[in-house]
Design a protein around this motif. Sequence first.
Motif, PDB file in Angstrom:
ATOM      1  N   GLY A   8       6.041  -2.213  -7.085  1.00 29.62           N
ATOM      2  CA  GLY A   8       5.564  -0.992  -6.461  1.00 29.62           C
ATOM      3  C   GLY A   8       5.984   0.231  -7.252  1.00 29.62           C
ATOM      4  N   ARG A  37      -0.278  -4.850   4.013  1.00 27.58           N
ATOM      5  CA  ARG A  37       0.267  -3.511   3.819  1.00 27.58           C
ATOM      6  C   ARG A  37       0.352  -2.791   5.153  1.00 27.58           C
ATOM      7  N   ARG A  44       0.159  -3.145  10.486  1.00 23.86           N
ATOM      8  CA  ARG A  44       0.105  -3.945   9.267  1.00 23.86           C
ATOM      9  C   ARG A  44      -1.258  -4.620   9.176  1.00 23.86           C
ATOM     10  N   THR A  89      -1.867   4.090  -0.201  1.00 24.90           N
ATOM     11  CA  THR A  89      -0.430   4.320  -0.035  1.00 24.90           C
ATOM     12  C   THR A  89       0.090   3.579   1.181  1.00 24.90           C
ATOM     13  N   ILE A  91       3.510   0.449   2.405  1.00 30.10           N
ATOM     14  CA  ILE A  91       4.461  -0.586   2.000  1.00 30.10           C
ATOM     15  C   ILE A  91       3.683  -1.896   1.953  1.00 30.10           C
ATOM     16  N   TYR A  92       3.795  -2.587   0.831  1.00 26.00           N
ATOM     17  CA  TYR A  92       3.074  -3.847   0.638  1.00 26.00           C
ATOM     18  C   TYR A  92       4.043  -5.008   0.816  1.00 26.00           C
ATOM     19  N   TYR A  93       3.634  -5.972   1.636  1.00 26.39           N
ATOM     20  CA  TYR A  93       4.453  -7.133   1.941  1.00 26.39           C
ATOM     21  C   TYR A  93       3.742  -8.400   1.477  1.00 26.39           C
ATOM     22  N   GLY A 113       9.014  -6.187   1.150  1.00 31.15           N
ATOM     23  CA  GLY A 113       8.154  -5.006   1.075  1.00 31.15           C
ATOM     24  C   GLY A 113       8.450  -4.186  -0.165  1.00 31.15           C
ATOM     25  N   THR A 114       7.389  -3.632  -0.728  1.00 30.93           N
ATOM     26  CA  THR A 114       7.534  -2.745  -1.880  1.00 30.93           C
ATOM     27  C   THR A 114       6.604  -1.549  -1.685  1.00 30.93           C
ATOM     28  N   GLN A 115       7.133  -0.361  -1.934  1.00 27.99           N
ATOM     29  CA  GLN A 115       6.384   0.867  -1.649  1.00 27.99           C
ATOM     30  C   GLN A 115       5.383   1.161  -2.761  1.00 27.99           C
ATOM     31  N   THR A 117       2.801   4.254  -3.706  1.00 24.63           N
ATOM     32  CA  THR A 117       2.405   5.623  -3.381  1.00 24.63           C
ATOM     33  C   THR A 117       1.378   6.092  -4.406  1.00 24.63           C
TER      34      THR A 117
END
Length: 120
Positions: A8, A37, A44, A89, A91-93, A113-115, A117
Amino acid sequence: VQLQAFGGGLVQAGGSLRLSCVCSGNIFNIYDMNWYRQAPGKQRELVARITSGGRLDYADSVKGRFTISRDNAKNTVYLQMNSLKPEDTAIYYCYAEILQDEPRSLREYWGQGTQVTVSS
């Protein structure tokens, strides 16, 4: 079993990012591997799915821009995201349905999770 997501970051609109998610631990087999996400204030949502047989499913909002793939030898799932938009944009899980070894049991696992943006 653990899932760890990478990749991310902050990118301008129109740019690209590649997410990775590595599964590790007591794994016998991995079935569905998905990316979800969650944006602020929203539920989600499923972004993309790849089955063990290679079937692909995408959310309408990302079709033609995102590509999901997997490397079974590395127990890893990827999400290549191109032509990113500010509305991506979130948080991706990562998620995986894993058949554990000894004892054999089928369970669902989530990464941390990874952000992502995307600036306009």
